[in-house]
Enzyme design. Structure first.
Site, PDB file in Angstrom:
ATOM      1  N   CYS A  28     104.440 -28.592  51.503  1.00  0.00           N
ATOM      2  CA  CYS A  28     105.152 -29.545  50.651  1.00  0.00           C
ATOM      3  C   CYS A  28     106.585 -29.073  50.422  1.00  0.00           C
ATOM      4  O   CYS A  28     107.186 -28.420  51.292  1.00  0.00           O
ATOM      5  CB  CYS A  28     104.397 -29.744  49.344  1.00  0.00           C
ATOM      6  N   ASP A  44     101.872 -27.712  40.396  1.00  0.00           N
ATOM      7  CA  ASP A  44     102.139 -28.809  39.442  1.00  0.00           C
ATOM      8  C   ASP A  44     101.494 -28.524  38.097  1.00  0.00           C
ATOM      9  O   ASP A  44     102.008 -28.923  37.059  1.00  0.00           O
ATOM     10  CB  ASP A  44     101.626 -30.133  40.012  1.00  0.00           C
TER      11      ASP A  44
HETATM   12  C1  RUB Z   1     105.326 -31.676  44.801  1.00  0.00           C
HETATM   13  C2  RUB Z   1     104.498 -30.441  44.829  1.00  0.00           C
HETATM   14  C3  RUB Z   1     105.222 -29.133  44.599  1.00  0.00           C
HETATM   15  C4  RUB Z   1     105.154 -28.786  43.104  1.00  0.00           C
HETATM   16  C5  RUB Z   1     106.050 -27.602  42.762  1.00  0.00           C
HETATM   17  O1  RUB Z   1     104.545 -32.865  44.820  1.00  0.00           O
HETATM   18  O2  RUB Z   1     103.298 -30.465  44.935  1.00  0.00           O
HETATM   19  O3  RUB Z   1     104.606 -28.102  45.322  1.00  0.00           O
HETATM   20  O4  RUB Z   1     105.562 -29.897  42.342  1.00  0.00           O
HETATM   21  O5  RUB Z   1     107.394 -27.930  43.006  1.00  0.00           O
HETATM   22  P1  RUB Z   1     105.306 -34.294  44.779  1.00  0.00           P
HETATM   23  P2  RUB Z   1     108.608 -27.188  42.244  1.00  0.00           P
HETATM   24  O6  RUB Z   1     106.242 -34.335  45.944  1.00  0.00           O
HETATM   25  O7  RUB Z   1     104.202 -35.297  44.868  1.00  0.00           O
HETATM   26  O8  RUB Z   1     106.038 -34.384  43.454  1.00  0.00           O
HETATM   27  O9  RUB Z   1     108.429 -25.737  42.497  1.00  0.00           O
HETATM   28  O10 RUB Z   1     109.840 -27.769  42.892  1.00  0.00           O
HETATM   29  O11 RUB Z   1     108.506 -27.538  40.801  1.00  0.00           O
END
Ligand code: RUB
Length: 323
Positions: free
Chosen positions: A130, A199
């Site tokens: 991701c 998340d």
């Molecule tokens: C994003 C996702 C990321 C976490 C952490 O999912 O799963 O791994 O949110 O991200 P989506 P960060 O694209 O559905 O929002 O470290 O940038 O907070």
């Protein structure tokens, strides 16, 4: 003006134009700040109601990333603390509290990079899934320190967030290979460490992250490849201490395939999954590296929770919402 801007932010979070748990949290704090700056409220009570309304609108956008309610609660607590003061003071505290959240959140991502990079060695081949700012902060910091590293990135279908990561890693000059999500096991023996974001992190150390994360963690576990999660402490979920479950968002089937092409076909599109603590080697936070078993303590310390105390939405009119 402010109303339109705030609605736009809420729409952008829902449609994933603003995405990633950290970005979502900072956007929510920004929306509350805009509300406080441009309010037309004439009394402190009117202003409090307006902030509650905007908070609820923001909370309704995406259910899984606890960074969103945690950011909103952080700003709203300032209202509670300043209760009894006048409108000007309430506006001021909301603005400064929102600024404080955004600043400390950006600082946390930087610090996670520094701390996490200590666990990355020269010659490592990393894998990320991701697009996580925290995970990329670790990888990019290690690279900036002069470590010779390579990165595998999964596509992360259906929304292709892997392409955002690929773009950022290439921009930083890091040798990067894009693979399809189902190729993780094929390549796992070439990988020395997996680094992903989160998340929500539950009191039992389980990590909720982009769909597919749990499969990667199990594959890494089987191959004895260390699995790291990089996350700020506001990704820890206070409600899980009192038995609440993290709601897994299920998005529109049309993100997977156009349903009109296959009349009668059932399409499921969960956006996140749960990786059990036993597959996680460590969690990199801005306060240091912890084992998943320390999640309970982080939640207690970070959110000042005591047994028997109401955690959720103390300052949001008392209504509960499934996290
Ligand atoms: C994003 C996702 C990321 C976490 C952490 O999912 O799963 O791994 O949110 O991200 P989506 P960060 O694209 O559905 O929002 O470290 O940038 O907070």
């Amino acid at each position: 003006m402010a109303v339109a801007e705030v609605k736009r932010i809420a729409r952008d979070i829902k449609s994933m134009r603003i995405r990633g748990a950290g970005n979502i949290a900072r956007a929510a704090a920004r929306a509350l700040k805009i509300t406080a700056k441009d309010t037309r409220a004439k009394t402190a009570a009117e202003f409090t109601r307006e902030i509650n309304r905007v908070s609820r609108l923001l909370l309704s956008t995406r259910p899984t990333a606890v960074s969103l309610p945690n950011a909103i609660r952080y700003v709203n607590l300032s209202l509670e603390q300043a209760r009894g003061t006048d409108l000007a003071m309430l506006r001021k505290v909301v603005i400064s509290r929102a600024d404080e959240f955004i600043k400390s959140s950006n600082e946390a991502v930087r610090r996670i990079g520094e701390i996490g990079a200590n666990r990355i060695s020269d010659g490592d081949t990393l894998l990320t899934h991701c697009n996580s700012q925290c995970a990329l902060s670790v990888i990019e910091t290690a690279f900036k320190q002069g470590k010779d590293i390579k990165v595998f990135v999964t596509e992360s279908r259906p929304a292709w967030q892997g392409l955002i990561s690929v773009k950022e890693l290439l921009k930083a000059g890091i040798p990067t290979t894009l693979i399809i999500d189902s190729a993780v096991r094929y390549f796992i023996r070439d990988v020395s460490k997996v680094v992903v974001g989160a998340d929500s992190i539950a009191a039992n150390g389980a990590v909720v992250n982009k769909i597919g994360t749990a499969q990667i963690a199990m594959t890494a576990h089987e191959a004895r490849v260390p699995f790291f999660v990089a996350a700020e402490t506001y990704k820890f979920h206070p409600g899980t201490l009192v038995g609440q479950l993290v709601e897994i968002e299920e998005r529109d089937p049309s993100e997977v395939v156009n349903p009109k092409r296959f009349p009668g076909l059932k399409i499921r599109n969960p956006a996140f999954d749960v990786t059990p603590a036993e597959y996680i080697d460590l969690i990199i936070t801005e306060q240091g590296i912890i084992p998943p078993s320390a999640a309970y303590t982080v939640i207690q310390e970070r959110f000042g929770w005591k047994p028997g105390e109401e955690i959720f939405e103390r300052s949001l009119g008392g209504k509960k919402r499934k996290p």
